[in-house]
Design a protein around this motif. Structure first.
Motif, PDB file in Angstrom:
ATOM      1  N   ARG A   1      -3.982   7.308   6.696  1.00 16.78           N
ATOM      2  CA  ARG A   1      -5.384   7.467   6.310  1.00 16.78           C
ATOM      3  C   ARG A   1      -5.622   6.217   7.587  1.00 16.78           C
ATOM      4  O   ARG A   1      -6.109   6.301   8.118  1.00 16.78           O
ATOM      5  N   LEU A   2      -5.070   5.065   7.757  1.00 19.69           N
ATOM      6  CA  LEU A   2      -4.341   4.146   8.959  1.00 19.69           C
ATOM      7  C   LEU A   2      -3.957   4.158  10.061  1.00 19.69           C
ATOM      8  O   LEU A   2      -3.829   3.495  10.714  1.00 19.69           O
TER       9      LEU A   2
ATOM     10  N   PHE B   1       0.785  -0.789  -0.179  1.00 15.26           N
ATOM     11  CA  PHE B   1       0.606  -0.081  -0.209  1.00 15.26           C
ATOM     12  C   PHE B   1       0.646   1.507   0.202  1.00 15.26           C
ATOM     13  O   PHE B   1       2.035   1.481   0.095  1.00 15.26           O
ATOM     14  N   ASP B   2       0.015   1.975  -0.231  1.00 21.54           N
ATOM     15  CA  ASP B   2       0.991   3.775  -0.572  1.00 21.54           C
ATOM     16  C   ASP B   2       0.937   4.278   0.464  1.00 21.54           C
ATOM     17  O   ASP B   2       0.718   4.242   1.524  1.00 21.54           O
TER      18      ASP B   2
ATOM     19  N   GLU C   1      -0.736   7.719   1.268  1.00 22.73           N
ATOM     20  CA  GLU C   1      -1.851   7.693   1.322  1.00 22.73           C
ATOM     21  C   GLU C   1      -2.807   6.924   1.976  1.00 22.73           C
ATOM     22  O   GLU C   1      -3.570   7.350   3.149  1.00 22.73           O
ATOM     23  N   GLU C   2      -2.116   5.810   1.726  1.00 18.91           N
ATOM     24  CA  GLU C   2      -2.810   4.700   2.780  1.00 18.91           C
ATOM     25  C   GLU C   2      -2.650   4.441   3.996  1.00 18.91           C
ATOM     26  O   GLU C   2      -3.315   4.643   5.183  1.00 18.91           O
TER      27      GLU C   2
END
Length: 122
Positions: free
Chosen positions: A88-89, A81-82, A84-85
């Motif tokens: 968010r996480l 995952f990148d 950005e994720e």
């Protein structure tokens, strides 16, 4: 000193061989007080792909940072995952195009504060 925040940049962003935070590198990053990454930085706990478990603390630290089901999914799938994720996480503190410069700016800001309050937070 040992009471100073451990700032870790997940990537330098402009170097072609950097821009990933995988396996053991990701586990080391999870131990930092703050993590700064570029939006496109790639993260993964890839150990599941090799038939092993993350043995550098991710099974303990990751569920403290994200919900248990999210931690379990990331550990069991090894998906990439990148940044950005990751933001968010809650796995990175912030994103920056120049994460090393941002980490230095943040460290300078913290260093300008009371060492006693910084130590108490740690």
């Amino acid at each position: 000193g040992t009471d100073a925040p451990r700032l870790l940049t997940a990537t330098l962003g402009t170097r072609p061989c950097i821009g990933v935070c995988l396996g053991g590198g990701f586990q080391i990053a999870l131990g930092a007080d703050m993590r700064i990454a570029t939006p496109g930085c790639k993260f993964s706990l890839m150990e599941a792909k090799w038939g092993i478990i993350p043995d550098m603390g991710a099974t303990v630290v990751l569920p403290e940072l994200v919900p248990k089901d999210v931690a379990t999914e990331l550990i069991m799938t090894g998906r990439i995952f990148d940044g950005e994720e990751a933001l968010r996480l809650g796995l990175v503190t912030r994103l920056a195009e120049e994460p090393l410069a941002e980490a230095r700016r943040l460290a300078s800001e913290i260093a300008a504060r009371s060492p006693d309050s910084t130590a108490a937070v740690k």
